[in-house]
Design a protein around this motif. Structure first.
Motif, PDB file in Angstrom:
ATOM      1  N   GLY A  38       0.815  -1.207   0.000  1.00 49.34           N
ATOM      2  CA  GLY A  38       0.000   0.000   0.000  1.00 49.34           C
ATOM      3  C   GLY A  38       0.853   1.262   0.000  1.00 49.34           C
ATOM      4  O   GLY A  38       0.526   2.250  -0.667  1.00 49.34           O
ATOM      5  N   GLY A  41       2.049   1.828  -3.414  1.00 51.65           N
ATOM      6  CA  GLY A  41       0.969   2.415  -4.207  1.00 51.65           C
ATOM      7  C   GLY A  41       0.771   3.890  -3.919  1.00 51.65           C
ATOM      8  O   GLY A  41       0.513   4.695  -4.828  1.00 51.65           O
ATOM      9  N   ILE A  42       0.896   4.276  -2.654  1.00 49.90           N
ATOM     10  CA  ILE A  42       0.753   5.689  -2.280  1.00 49.90           C
ATOM     11  C   ILE A  42       1.880   6.516  -2.886  1.00 49.90           C
ATOM     12  O   ILE A  42       1.640   7.602  -3.423  1.00 49.90           O
ATOM     13  CB  ILE A  42       0.711   5.838  -0.748  1.00 49.90           C
ATOM     14  N   SER A  82      -6.363   5.912   0.158  1.00 48.82           N
ATOM     15  CA  SER A  82      -5.246   4.969   0.193  1.00 48.82           C
ATOM     16  C   SER A  82      -4.514   5.033   1.528  1.00 48.82           C
ATOM     17  O   SER A  82      -4.183   3.998   2.116  1.00 48.82           O
ATOM     18  CB  SER A  82      -4.271   5.252  -0.946  1.00 48.82           C
TER      19      SER A  82
END
Length: 176
Positions: A38, A41-42, A82
């Motif tokens: 994650g 992804g951020i 997110s």
């Protein structure tokens, strides 16, 4: 390291409380793996992904003028969501690590299974829709995400087995 690999194996025999706790904590490790992914992804969303997302919204705004003002807001909303998901995962991973239970691995196994099916269906549907090419997820993110989901699913299954055995061993010790 081999103890964690053994604990993450959903078919490994669990004979004592230490093994059951390690297997239940495999689910926490899977959650922490999801937190790391994650964060990747951020970072992508804050850099190259932001430009891609804004370009996609701008292209949608060409077809629907009412979308024009949403470009910046959509990117910030995606980034905020997110971050919130990563923080929630981190908290639940810490709970699973400190107090292993069966509920968190079951919930995450269902969520991971759903995401895996959704990702595979996205692969099957690729190129069939009317989505612009620029909104496509980068290949490294798609394949990396699917690989991590498979690993997480295996670890959550091990976590479910470990938590169930841990409950069984504790019940037998209390009533034994």
């Amino acid at each position: 390291m081999t103890d964690w690999i053994r604990a993450s194996n959903p078919t490994a025999p669990i004979t004592n409380e230490a093994e059951a706790t390690a297997a239940a904590r495999a689910s926490a490790l899977a959650i922490f793996l999801g937190v790391l992914w994650g964060i990747v992804g951020i970072v992508y969303l804050m850099t190259a992904g932001q430009a891609v997302m804004e370009a996609a919204v701008a292209q949608a705004a060409a077809d629907a003028p009412e979308m024009a003002g949403l470009t910046g807001m959509m990117t910030q909303l995606a980034l905020g969501m997110s971050v919130a998901v990563v923080v929630i995962q981190l908290v639940l991973g810490l709970v699973q690590w400190t107090r292993p239970n069966i509920v968190i691995p079951i919930i995450f196994a269902i969520l991971v299974g759903f995401e895996l099916i959704k990702g595979l269906m996205g692969l099957l549907m690729a190129g069939q829709g009317s989505l612009p090419e620029m909104t496509a997820t980068p290949a490294w993110q798609l394949w990396g995400g699917l690989t991590i989901l498979v690993v997480q699913l295996i670890m959550h299954i091990a976590g479910i087995r470990g938590a169930r055995q841990l409950d069984r061993l504790r019940f037998e010790a209390a009533n034994g």
